[in-house]
Motif scaffolding. Structure first.
Motif, PDB file in Angstrom:
ATOM      1  N   ARG A  47       0.799  -1.217   0.000  1.00 17.67           N
ATOM      2  CA  ARG A  47       0.000   0.000   0.000  1.00 17.67           C
ATOM      3  C   ARG A  47       0.833   1.268   0.000  1.00 17.67           C
ATOM      4  N   GLY A  48       2.102   1.118  -0.001  1.00 16.52           N
ATOM      5  CA  GLY A  48       2.950   2.310  -0.031  1.00 16.52           C
ATOM      6  C   GLY A  48       3.092   2.978   1.316  1.00 16.52           C
ATOM      7  N   ALA A  96      18.977  -9.719  -1.401  1.00 18.96           N
ATOM      8  CA  ALA A  96      17.594  -9.511  -1.815  1.00 18.96           C
ATOM      9  C   ALA A  96      16.783  -9.031  -0.623  1.00 18.96           C
ATOM     10  N   MET A  97      15.727  -8.339  -0.926  1.00 20.40           N
ATOM     11  CA  MET A  97      14.873  -7.810   0.129  1.00 20.40           C
ATOM     12  C   MET A  97      13.470  -7.697  -0.427  1.00 20.40           C
ATOM     13  N   CYS A  98      12.475  -8.141   0.300  1.00 20.58           N
ATOM     14  CA  CYS A  98      11.107  -7.947  -0.194  1.00 20.58           C
ATOM     15  C   CYS A  98      10.132  -7.844   0.960  1.00 20.58           C
ATOM     16  N   PHE A  99       9.032  -7.160   0.700  1.00 23.31           N
ATOM     17  CA  PHE A  99       7.958  -7.032   1.663  1.00 23.31           C
ATOM     18  C   PHE A  99       6.927  -8.116   1.389  1.00 23.31           C
ATOM     19  N   CYS A 100       6.204  -8.474   2.421  1.00 23.32           N
ATOM     20  CA  CYS A 100       5.084  -9.409   2.276  1.00 23.32           C
ATOM     21  C   CYS A 100       3.977  -8.686   1.500  1.00 23.32           C
ATOM     22  N   HIS A 101       3.275  -9.412   0.619  1.00 21.25           N
ATOM     23  CA  HIS A 101       2.355  -8.738  -0.294  1.00 21.25           C
ATOM     24  C   HIS A 101       0.949  -8.548   0.244  1.00 21.25           C
TER      25      HIS A 101
END
Lengths: 787, 528
Positions: free
Chosen positions: A362-363, A411-416
């Motif tokens: 959601r930013g 690597a890096m990522c947020f949960c969707h």
């Protein structure tokens, strides 16, 4: 293979505006700069782009004001043409000359000189003096001055370096407009002022030294009273001519100065910076405007991203910053300072760089990783988490984790998950661990929510390379060299491992929507694999050298870029690709992103349906931002660009407002009755302007003015009569507006005309005619004012 | 044109005590009042009635102090030998005390001479207490017996001889007149019922029992002995509930805070610990100067009274709410509000011409120097005495910033003896601090490189360098020890972790699991 004749690869904005020296118009109101394949005209006060002079088919290599007409400008391009433009109205006047490579560099007042660049690419600068008596060029350690009258050239050489470690290579030069003096900049930061160079032997020079590294630009002001210089330090230095001890500084301009331009009246300076920025500076050394383009370094270390809130493209900007770039408006929205440290403008210094960034769905949160590696010291890493602040409409630093991992973060990522309240960040590092970070609400020491480490995971002490959350956030896939591990973020249980077919994993991606049961990956052995997570088996695999794999967040589509710049768009569940394109650009595609469209396209053709919801942007090896465009969209854009020509020739006056409503009808009529021979006359507007600009207390009585004003309007009818019979039939009222309007519509009319005739080479005769009529009008105007 | 960005000072999380509600509550006491008694203070008992005087048993005397007096309100001195265990009756009228000479004396609080003398024990009586019906007295003695006495007749009612060692603690039930519990050096606790002539429940503490405490509900019993504090569930037949080992010497005394939510234990290790009675975690800790023998807590926790082996009685009174406010008010004394708003609330009139003044950025001294690229001066500023000692993080931040600018070498070089010794002094103080080490170690190397030619020229610098070397050698020793311990721990953890098989799909090979250690703490997060 699907046919796709109607989808084209186009450049989309973000071209360099600092490629060549910008040019300020005579009245300092407009600023011209070469920008990719077109010349951009900016307003120097509002920073808005007024015109986009399009016509060249290759890189524009130079822009120059026409010495004989200050409303015109020449531009030359790598396509081998030189074009003459009326830049105030954005009209192409003529196309000249066809040769291979042309670059306009000289600044001559008396003659228009252009040189074949293929001969003098290696010259650093070419400049001719004010009187056009000589032309100076510098190359390497030599300064060469060629005198036109004597037909003779003198060559002055400097030693390579002396004992003090000075590097004398020339970097730039500028000629004094009045005196016989040439200023040259050098590699070691010295500026030399050469005098008496019309004798081979008795030349002298004096040295000024303030810059600590190479001077990239020097420029005399038109009166010759000041000398401006700039370099890597990003400080504009103003030296007084003949009083060189007095200097003015303008520090912290943001990035290294590459070019300096001065307006012909000396009112404004303009500096071009290495971060694709133009700064307009008043002569009192105060910044008045900043025109910022898309900042492109040597590489984009963060991926291309789209901010879910502003739909802006986000990537590395200035050193230590993230830039938010609006794709729709082709304008940089803002720079977010990530590192928050004073940037030291010095080459060879290791600075903090933003290497990874990620947005949540959601930013609301932005995660950034910055790192700094010095030769023999440890790696400095910082993980920063930024919260979106509704009030300030920007990101505010929430948590800083110094040293989140012991080695580089891969690597890096947020949960969707869109619905859940808590969000999770996963970072994988070369130290063999991956960490999950979670927002914690309260702590005895810190106020408000902050991020903390929730879980540290490892697998056989292998190095994790990529990580990816499934669309619903229930699964986390992390690739450890040859093995893909699938974890459950809820319990941190290792659910399964996928290690077939063998080969180091390069890229991982979950399917979206109906294809969310698929996990796609590419391996170093040129395989594109698709695993079914329900059966934990390999669904299909194909031999393909994929350099980049990404999924469209709004549809099931996936895009795979091959290493030879081929593109395949496919659905994981279907065997045939939706779209394929060979060699979309030269070189390899390094970064790409699906940007959601503002409004959905309604294309029913099979091959272009994948572009309906989102648009695919990609960066080529040479850092060009490109996109795919459908035929229908292109047509629509063309139409809208015609409508959107900005018209600033008429100031908004009460009269304008009063008469504005007639404009539409008038314009329609004009469009119908448009003839090539029409000459729009600005007479009315000038009379009214005169009237309006006179202070109220010196004006005669209104009744007197009224009659005069009406009379002035009536005369215009007689003028019209000779020209067009159709307009005779218009009512008086409409004619009143006519004189006001004509001036305003002129720009549009001519633009339209120019576009209609495609290659609008106005002949010289026509141009002369135009000028003659203009002159005639002015004399008529004076008679009007007398009356 | 961007403004100068000041040097970022890293904010480190505060080490040490956490600030909780408990710490705030238990810290809210005034400075202790100290009274010197004649000998070790063995017992403190608060009167249950209004002024809440307390009886302090020390050596051959019992002093009764009022709540705020530093002089005893009353003293009982008619003991032939050391007195023990002076306790009030529930109405606050009578006081009972044991003695080394085996006689139990009963005093009227207002009188001076003993009302009754109970003779029958053969050795020192260390435990005395009134039963809840107020007519009987419980005594426990070093002759291994505990007895019940009738007050009106001053006769012995029953004698129990079940313990096999000294009885050093005992307590009567407040709800039932017949029940009482004794603890002995034979490691047992025994619950007696006066209606039967033997104990009804026996619990094994495992250590000589020093103190006993009943919860107000009397369902739970707390015993202290050795280093352990144990909680027993009496309703489940004396089942052990918790065993606490927070002291490193014998626990001598137990006490319950007035609302029953906190348990206090005092020990010979000079600490008083406060436990939360729901999870039995230590929430606060008091330090004292000597080994503690007795502890008393006034109703509503108004004061904490502690008696120590060196005969000092320490009394801490709770701060009243006004006092708390007063002190905080004094600290925050600042110029009045109108000083700040002076001239700021002026509203410009209609035809006033507003001259806007550019906001001047305030920079710290070292930042001003850095802005001008005066690197040596910036380091000098950051090394000023106050900054160096009070805020070493500022000095470290400046060194880091100089390193980032690539000018640290220039800043460190060219110092005289004073400057260099100042710098070395700072390094000796902070080099091994884990927060600063990553920055200071390269800086130290740089200093040694720069100044290696001057070693031996100045005795001051040589001493500092010697100190630095000693420090580093010591630190290397510590690190080696730590690594050894870590290696040992690793083997222990690996052997204790259960092996788990990973569910594997058909094609993939079965893998032994290397589960990441979920307990490994992440780096300290830091809110800004």
């Amino acid at each position: 293979m699907v046919e796709h004749g109607d989808i084209r690869v186009v450049h989309r904005g973000g071209s360099k505006i600092n490629f060549r020296e910008p040019v300020l118009s005579h009245d300092s109101r407009l600023l011209l700069c070469a920008s990719g394949e077109c010349v951009k005209v900016f307003s120097s006060s509002t920073e808005e782009c007024v015109h986009d002079l399009q016509g060249h088919t290759d890189l524009v290599t130079g822009v120059l004001l026409n010495p004989s007409n200050h409303l015109q400008a020449y531009s030359c391009s790598a396509d081998g043409t030189v074009r003459l433009w009326d830049f105030t109205d954005g009209i192409l006047i003529k196309v000249q000359l066809h040769c291979h490579h042309v670059s306009v560099q000289p600044l001559s007042v008396s003659v228009f000189v252009y040189l074949l660049m293929c001969m003098c690419v290696t010259l650093t600068r070419l400049l001719s003096s004010s009187q056009g008596e000589y032309i100076a060029s510098a190359k390497g350690l030599h300064l060469e001055v060629y005198f036109f009258k004597k037909q003779k050239s003198y060559r002055f050489s400097l030693k390579e370096d002396n004992k003090k470690g000075a590097k004398n290579t020339f970097t730039c030069l500028s000629c004094h407009p009045k005196d016989d003096c040439i200023a040259t900049g050098h590699e070691d930061g010295k500026i030399r002022l050469w005098r008496n160079f019309n004798h081979k032997r008795e030349y002298t020079y004096s040295t000024l030294h303030w810059h600590h590294s190479a001077v990239s630009s020097v420029r005399f002001t038109p009166e010759g009273t000041n000398l401006l210089s700039g370099g890597v330090e990003s400080v504009l230095v103003q030296w007084r001519y003949n009083q060189e001890t007095q200097k003015d500084f303008l520090p912290r301009l943001g990035a290294a100065i590459t070019h300096i331009a001065v307006s012909p009246d000396g009112e404004l300076f303009c500096t071009a910076h290495s971060d694709n920025k133009l700064t307009v500076i008043q002569s009192c050394v105060k910044v008045s405007a900043v025109i910022q383009g898309l900042v492109k370094g040597e590489s984009v270390r963060t991926d291309l991203m789209v901010d879910p809130r502003s739909k802006a493209l986000v990537l590395n900007g200035k050193p230590g910053h993230l830039q938010f770039y609006s794709l729709q408006r082709d304008k940089q929205l803002y720079n977010l300072d990530i590192v928050q440290q004073e940037y030291i403008h010095e080459s060879g210094l290791q600075q903090f760089e933003v290497v990874k960034a990620a947005f949540d769905t959601r930013g609301n949160w932005l995660a950034t990783v910055e790192e700094r590696k010095q030769k023999d010291s440890t790696l400095e890493l910082n993980l920063k988490l930024w919260a979106y602040d509704e009030q300030t409409q920007s990101f505010v630093l929430n948590t800083t984790v110094s040293g989140p991992h012991e080695a580089r973060i891969t690597a890096m990522c947020f949960c969707h998950t869109a619905d859940s309240q808590t969000t999770m960040l996963v970072s994988a590092s070369q130290d063999g661990h991956f960490k999950a970070w979670q927002l914690e609400s309260n702590h005895y020491f810190y106020e408000g929510p902050f991020w903390s480490c929730d879980f540290v995971g490892a697998y056989h002490s292998l190095v994790p390379e990529c990580c990816c959350f499934s669309a619903d956030g229930s699964l986390l896939a992390i690739s450890f060299q040859e093995v893909v591990t699938v974890w459950s973020p809820a319990s941190w249980e290792l659910l399964t491992t996928l290690s077939q077919p063998p080969g180091a994993i390069r890229d991982l991606c979950f399917g979206r929507q109906s294809c969310s049961k698929y996990l796609l990956g590419t391996t170093a052995k040129n395989l594109l694999c698709c695993w079914n997570l329900l059966t934990c088996t390999l669904e299909w695999s194909t031999s393909m050298d994929v350099s980049l794999l990404l999924s469209d967040p709004l549809s099931e589509n996936m895009a795979a870029f091959c290493s030879h710049a081929g593109l395949f768009v496919f659905k994981p569940s279907e065997p045939r690709p939706l779209f394929s394109h060979k060699a979309i650009c030269s070189g390899k595609v390094t970064r790409a992103v699906f940007a959601p469209r503002e409004e959905m396209l309604e294309s029913c053709e099979e091959s272009s349906q994948w572009l309906n919801r989102s648009q695919l942007y990609f960066l080529t090896q040479y850092m060009d931002l490109m996109t795919f465009i459908t035929k229908a969209e292109e047509d629509r854009l063309m139409a809208s660009s015609k409508r959107l020509v900005i018209d600033d020739s008429v100031a908004v006056t009460p009269f304008y407002l009063l008469l504005g409503k007639h404009r539409q009808q008038q314009q329609e009529k004009q469009d119908r009755s448009f003839s090539a021979e029409r000459n729009q006359l600005p007479q009315g507007s000038v009379a009214i302007k005169e009237l309006l600009h006179t202070p109220a207390h010196v004006l005669p009585s209104a009744s007197f003015l009224c009659s005069m004003f009406v009379r002035s309007l009536l005369i215009s009818v007689t003028d019209k009569e000779k020209k067009s019979e159709e307009e005779e039939m218009e009512s008086d009222k409409e004619e009143e507006s006519e004189c006001e309007m004509e001036a305003s519509t002129m720009g549009q009319g001519q633009t339209a005309e120019a576009q209609e005739t495609a290659a609008p080479a106005l002949t010289k005769a026509q141009a002369r005619e135009l000028r003659r009529v203009k002159k005639l009008d002015h004399s008529w105007l004076s008679s009007l004012l007398d009356s | 044109m961007a403004s100068f960005k000041p040097t970022k000072i890293q904010v480190y999380p505060k080490l040490g005590e956490k600030v909780t509600q408990d710490t705030l509550y238990w810290k809210n006491y005034k400075a202790p009042v100290q009274i010197k008694e004649f000998g070790a203070v063995t017992n403190i008992d608060f009167s249950p009635v209004a002024p809440h005087n307390y009886a302090v048993t020390a050596f051959t005397r019992i002093h009764i102090y009022g709540p705020f007096s530093q002089e005893p309100v009353k003293s009982f001195t008619r003991f032939k030998d050391t007195a023990y265990c002076g306790r009030f009756r529930s109405d606050g009228q009578l006081l009972v005390a044991g003695c080394e000479d085996s006689v139990v004396r009963l005093f009227d609080v207002s009188g001076k001479v003993a009302l009754r003398m109970f003779k029958g024990h053969t050795k020192a009586v260390r435990v005395t207490d009134f039963t809840s019906d107020r007519y009987h007295i419980l005594t426990g003695s070093d002759d291994y017996t505990c007895r019940l006495w009738d007050i009106p007749n001053s006769t012995e009612l029953t004698s129990y001889q079940e313990h096999t060692d000294y009885i050093r603690c005992g307590i009567t039930s407040k709800l039932n007149r017949d029940l009482f519990i004794t603890g002995s050096y034979d490691h047992t606790l025994k619950l007696f019922d006066a209606r039967v002539n033997k104990s009804v429940m026996t619990m094994d503490h495992g250590q000589p029992v020093e103190s006993l405490l009943l919860y107000p509900s009397e369902g739970l019993l707390v015993s202290a002995g050795g280093r352990y504090v144990k909680v027993w569930d009496l309703l489940k037949g004396g089942q052990p509930l918790v065993s606490l080992k927070n002291h490193h010497k014998t626990v001598t005394c137990l006490c319950l805070s007035s609302n029953g939510q906190r348990l206090l234990s005092a020990s010979l290790d000079r600490h008083v610990k406060v436990y939360n009675t729901t999870n039995y975690k230590v929430v606060h800790n008091f330090d004292y100067a000597a080994s503690i023998l007795s502890l008393g807590l006034a109703p509503d926790d108004e004061s904490i009274v502690v008696g120590m082996t060196n005969g000092i009685l320490s009394i801490k009174h709770r701060k009243s709410s006004e006092e708390t406010k007063e002190i905080s008010g004094q600290q925050k004394r600042r110029p009045a509000y109108r000083v700040f708003v002076k001239g700021k609330n002026y509203v410009p009139k209609q035809d006033d011409y507003l001259v806007s003044k550019p906001v001047k950025q305030h920079l710290a001294k070292y930042d001003k120097q850095l802005k001008r690229f005066n690197v040596s001066k910036a380091l000098d500023t950051a090394l000023e005495t106050w900054t160096r000692f009070r805020k070493p993080e500022i000095t470290v931040a400046v060194i880091k910033e100089l390193d980032r600018r690539g000018t640290l070498k220039n800043a460190l070089a060219g110092r005289d003896e004073r400057g260099l010794s100042q710098l070395l002094n700072f390094l000796v103080g902070n080099l091994v601090d884990p927060r600063f080490a990553p920055v200071l170690v390269p800086a130290t190397e740089m200093i040694l490189d720069i100044y290696q030619s001057v070693i031996g020229q100045s005795p001051v610098v040589d001493v500092q360098l010697q100190r630095l070397q000693d420090l580093l050698e010591r630190e290397i020793g510590y690190q080696q020890d730590l690594l050894e311990v870590l290696g040992m721990l690793d083997t222990m953890f690996t052997s204790s972790l259960p092996r788990k098989e990973v569910p594997c799909s058909g094609i993939s090979r079965p893998n032994g699991l290397a589960q990441g250690d979920a307990s490994a703490p992440g780096p300290q997060p830091q809110a800004t």
